[in-house]
Design a protein around this motif. Structure first.
Motif, PDB file in Angstrom:
ATOM      1  N   GLN A  89      20.539  60.506 137.378  1.00 63.55           N
ATOM      2  CA  GLN A  89      21.805  59.866 137.702  1.00 63.55           C
ATOM      3  C   GLN A  89      22.367  59.264 136.432  1.00 63.55           C
ATOM      4  N   CYS A 123      16.263  70.621 131.600  1.00 63.17           N
ATOM      5  CA  CYS A 123      15.143  70.113 132.390  1.00 63.17           C
ATOM      6  C   CYS A 123      13.836  70.612 131.764  1.00 63.17           C
ATOM      7  N   ARG A 175      25.429  63.527 138.447  1.00 57.74           N
ATOM      8  CA  ARG A 175      24.028  63.581 138.857  1.00 57.74           C
ATOM      9  C   ARG A 175      23.505  64.993 138.626  1.00 57.74           C
ATOM     10  N   TYR A 188      15.718  64.288 139.330  1.00 62.06           N
ATOM     11  CA  TYR A 188      17.142  63.976 139.300  1.00 62.06           C
ATOM     12  C   TYR A 188      17.440  63.067 138.100  1.00 62.06           C
ATOM     13  N   THR A 212      11.206  68.239 142.511  1.00 58.47           N
ATOM     14  CA  THR A 212      12.576  68.114 142.040  1.00 58.47           C
ATOM     15  C   THR A 212      12.756  66.799 141.295  1.00 58.47           C
ATOM     16  N   GLU A 255      18.451  74.228 137.339  1.00 59.64           N
ATOM     17  CA  GLU A 255      19.235  73.009 137.153  1.00 59.64           C
ATOM     18  C   GLU A 255      20.594  73.139 137.817  1.00 59.64           C
ATOM     19  N   SER A 312      20.313  67.743 138.859  1.00 61.84           N
ATOM     20  CA  SER A 312      19.120  68.051 139.643  1.00 61.84           C
ATOM     21  C   SER A 312      18.380  69.204 139.007  1.00 61.84           C
TER      22      SER A 312
END
Length: 121
Positions: free
Chosen positions: A81, A95, A19, A79, A77, A6, A21
């Motif tokens: 936001q 995650c 943001r 994301y 991946t 992450e 990831s």
């Protein structure tokens, strides 16, 4: 085994954006659902948002209209936001992925190490 890495947490003022990831590295697994959960101090871990391999999304009511989850399946991946952040969004964000072993078809849940998001008022 699936490794989740992450990035993107930090400190932001209320009303700001961040943001997140999360990249999944895998060799023998098919990545299915990916998502984000969060855990604030003294509270249980809760769902923030998920996205399936087909692109269907699900959001917690508290983040609908402010957060957007997306996915690059080619890169494994996901994301997140986060816009219009509020102090109550402060938490460690984790995650998560549900992955299927390509040989045994067994399904497992994997978690990242967590990234801190702090929203100041």
């Amino acid at each position: 085994q699936v490794q989740l890495v992450e990035s993107g947490g930090g400190l932001v003022q209320a009303g700001g954006s961040l943001r997140l990831s999360c990249a999944a590295s895998e060799s023998s697994f098919s990545i299915n659902t990916m998502g984000w959960y969060r855990q604030a101090p003294g509270k249980q871990r809760e769902l923030v948002a998920t996205v399936t391999s087909g692109g269907s999304t699900n959001y917690a009511d508290s983040v609908k209209g402010r957060f957007t989850i997306s996915r690059d399946s080619a890169k494994n991946t996901v994301y997140l936001q986060m816009n219009s952040l509020k102090p109550e969004d402060t938490a460690v964000y984790y995650c998560n992925t549900r992955a299927r072993n390509k040989l045994t078809y067994a399904v497992y849940d994997y978690w990242g190490q967590g990234t801190q998001v702090t929203v100041s008022s």
